[in-house]
Design an enzyme around this catalytic site. Structure first.
Site, PDB file in Angstrom:
ATOM      1  N   ASP A  49      44.304  44.986  42.248  1.00 47.50           N
ATOM      2  CA  ASP A  49      44.410  44.481  40.866  1.00 47.50           C
ATOM      3  C   ASP A  49      44.677  45.647  39.917  1.00 47.50           C
ATOM      4  O   ASP A  49      45.547  45.575  39.037  1.00 47.50           O
ATOM      5  CB  ASP A  49      43.100  43.802  40.422  1.00 47.50           C
ATOM      6  CG  ASP A  49      42.722  42.572  41.233  1.00 47.50           C
ATOM      7  OD1 ASP A  49      42.745  41.470  40.693  1.00 47.50           O
ATOM      8  OD2 ASP A  49      42.402  42.730  42.434  1.00 47.50           O
ATOM      9  N   THR A 121      42.376  36.712  43.259  1.00 47.49           N
ATOM     10  CA  THR A 121      41.673  37.883  43.811  1.00 47.49           C
ATOM     11  C   THR A 121      40.640  37.482  44.861  1.00 47.49           C
ATOM     12  O   THR A 121      40.508  38.145  45.895  1.00 47.49           O
ATOM     13  CB  THR A 121      40.983  38.679  42.670  1.00 47.49           C
ATOM     14  OG1 THR A 121      41.974  39.019  41.703  1.00 47.49           O
ATOM     15  CG2 THR A 121      40.342  39.954  43.185  1.00 47.49           C
TER      16      THR A 121
HETATM   17  N1  LIG Z   1      35.171  31.228  36.749  1.00 45.09           N
HETATM   18  C1  LIG Z   1      36.169  32.108  36.829  1.00 45.09           C
HETATM   19  N2  LIG Z   1      35.950  33.430  36.704  1.00 45.09           N
HETATM   20  C2  LIG Z   1      36.966  34.308  36.795  1.00 45.09           C
HETATM   21  N3  LIG Z   1      38.244  33.962  37.018  1.00 45.09           N
HETATM   22  C3  LIG Z   1      38.504  32.678  37.147  1.00 45.09           C
HETATM   23  C4  LIG Z   1      37.505  31.679  37.073  1.00 45.09           C
HETATM   24  N4  LIG Z   1      38.082  30.490  37.261  1.00 45.09           N
HETATM   25  C5  LIG Z   1      39.394  30.730  37.428  1.00 45.09           C
HETATM   26  N5  LIG Z   1      39.660  32.046  37.353  1.00 45.09           N
HETATM   27  C6  LIG Z   1      40.974  32.693  37.440  1.00 45.09           C
HETATM   28  O1  LIG Z   1      41.919  31.666  37.455  1.00 45.09           O
HETATM   29  C7  LIG Z   1      42.619  31.655  38.705  1.00 45.09           C
HETATM   30  C8  LIG Z   1      42.718  30.225  39.194  1.00 45.09           C
HETATM   31  O2  LIG Z   1      41.466  29.784  39.610  1.00 45.09           O
HETATM   32  P1  LIG Z   1      41.247  29.296  41.102  1.00 45.09           P
HETATM   33  O3  LIG Z   1      41.874  30.294  42.018  1.00 45.09           O
HETATM   34  O4  LIG Z   1      39.784  29.199  41.250  1.00 45.09           O
HETATM   35  O5  LIG Z   1      41.951  27.988  41.132  1.00 45.09           O
HETATM   36  C9  LIG Z   1      41.768  32.495  39.649  1.00 45.09           C
HETATM   37  O6  LIG Z   1      42.591  33.007  40.648  1.00 45.09           O
HETATM   38  C10 LIG Z   1      41.160  33.496  38.717  1.00 45.09           C
HETATM   39  O7  LIG Z   1      42.109  34.520  38.434  1.00 45.09           O
HETATM   40  P2  LIG Z   1      42.050  35.965  39.176  1.00 45.09           P
HETATM   41  O8  LIG Z   1      42.078  35.701  40.637  1.00 45.09           O
HETATM   42  O9  LIG Z   1      43.284  36.607  38.670  1.00 45.09           O
HETATM   43  O10 LIG Z   1      40.774  36.607  38.711  1.00 45.09           O
END
Ligand SMILES: Nc1ncnc2c1ncn2[C@@H]1O[C@H](COP(=O)(O)O)[C@@H](O)[C@H]1OP(=O)(O)O
Ligand SMILES: [Mg+2]
Length: 392
Positions: A49, A121
């Protein structure tokens, strides 16, 4: 030769830098040294990242110093960026495309770029590699108009094919780098979070009475499922997504005639001073505005009450086109190019549509997203399996 309009230069630079960032991410995975840091509850950051963001933000900032750029990761801006992280090239194919008229005179100060250097991530750390995407979203006056979604491990199960692909789109021009497929007409397939779920997220999905629920990681990845016809709707009754998660996917959806709004049906605002969290939840479809609103109407009040109402993006004058519709014009009309870019209507006989095959991903296929779905005509928690078949 006069230089291309700012938007097309930004998109072509973003396509090129997304490829470099993608390579950096793959290299870090290969090294096995992920450098995982816990940013918050259920919120991880890795060296991939951090390095991918350094690469993207430094490269774009060097070339477009007056344009506001926001990345997901909080990094030290005075950090020295390794020379090999700087991308100086542009994607020539993008530059050959005609800029939609309404975007021709956009100025630096109208633009905000939202960067998610590694979306998905959690899945990345768990080895669900094709859930990972690099997202670069370009907003003009608060509206998501152009975006790049790079999938570093696309095709990783098909070693004979090129690894990784870049999907990009500009609203009014179309979407490139993927094959558009029509989702099945006789059922409703809904995708949602795999790793940030809770009872409200699950109940909201169930309230739509889907025949299948696809739980995978990443906003970028789930929007790829939408544009490739593997799902009908992406519903997330949570405040967890941020502007960098949704800007690029929303722009690509707009480019091909889809919609992304909060659960109240309000379009997102990507201006530089907005709050980062999408506190209204999110709903994405590849439907026209009216059908999208039909899904909004089915979202239960319980979920809507739990989400805030987003402050909407200011109305942009898309040459008379309304939000959610596709302002096709210029040399990229279907008649001239024979490419059905941005069409809201998908001919029923035609199963597969090549949106564009000659862009950055020359041999796109539609078979290796590795989504996991549980099939059931009667939905309940007990029949929703949350297994993934594509772990490396
Ligand atoms: N509760 C959370 N805390 C942090 N990031 C979140 C959360 N919910 C969703 N995200 C971000 O939104 C994206 C889509 O959610 P999900 O994968 O759960 O469907 C995740 O990949 C994450 O991005 P990132 O991976 O860039 O941190
Ligand atoms: Mg993200």
């Amino acid at each position: 030769m006069a230089s291309s309009p700012l938007i097309m230069r930004l998109v072509s630079a973003s396509v090129a830098v997304s490829n470099r960032a993608s390579g950096i991410i793959r290299d870090i995975m290969k090294s096995g040294n992920l450098g995982i840091v816990e940013k918050g509850k259920n919120d991880l950051q890795t060296e991939a990242d951090r390095s991918a963001q350094r690469c993207i933000v430094a490269s774009l900032h060097k070339r477009f110093p007056e344009v506001a750029i926001f990345g997901e990761e909080a990094l030290d801006p005075s950090e020295k960026i390794p020379a090999e992280f700087l991308e100086h090239e542009s994607d020539e194919y993008v530059l050959k495309q005609e800029c939609p008229e309404y975007l021709r005179n956009v100025a630096d100060e109208d633009v905000v770029i939202w960067v998610d250097p590694l979306d998905g991530t959690a899945e990345f750390t768990q080895g669900f590699l094709d859930h990972v995407t690099v997202l670069i979203g370009i907003a003009v006056k608060g509206n998501a108009v152009a975006g790049v979604i790079n999938q570093p491990w696309y095709n990783y199960q098909n070693p004979d094919k090129p690894l990784g692909r870049t999907i990009w789109g500009v609203m009014g021009l179309g979407g490139f780098g993927f094959l558009r497929e029509v989702p099945p007409k006789d059922k409703l397939i809904v995708t949602t979070s795999r790793s940030h779920s809770n009872m409200l997220v699950t109940e909201t999905v169930h309230s739509l009475n889907p025949n299948e629920v696809v739980r995978v990681g990443g906003t970028g990845h789930k929007v790829l499922l939408l544009i490739e016809g593997k799902v009908h709707a992406y519903v997330f009754a949570s405040k967890g997504c941020k502007k960098w998660d949704t800007c690029a996917p929303e722009a690509v959806l707009h480019a091909v005639g889809g919609c992304l709004t909060d659960l109240h049906g309000i379009k997102m605002n990507y201006a530089k001073d907005v709050q980062r969290q999408n506190t209204g939840g999110m709903l994405a479809t590849l439907m026209n505005e009216e059908d999208h609103r039909g899904i909004v109407a089915k979202i239960p009040e319980l979920a809507k009450d739990a989400m805030e109402q987003s402050s909407p993006a200011p109305e942009l004058d898309f040459m008379g086109a309304k939000f959610g519709q596709n302002p096709q014009r210029g040399s990229n009309s279907e008649e001239k190019s024979n490419i059905p870019i941005g069409s809201n209507k998908v001919p029923s006989e035609e199963k597969k549509q090549a949106v564009d095959q000659s862009a950055v991903s020359p041999t796109p296929s539609t078979d290796s997203q590795g989504t996991t779905s549980s099939k059931s005509s009667q939905l309940s928690d007990s029949v929703q399996k949350e297994t993934c078949t594509t772990k490396l």
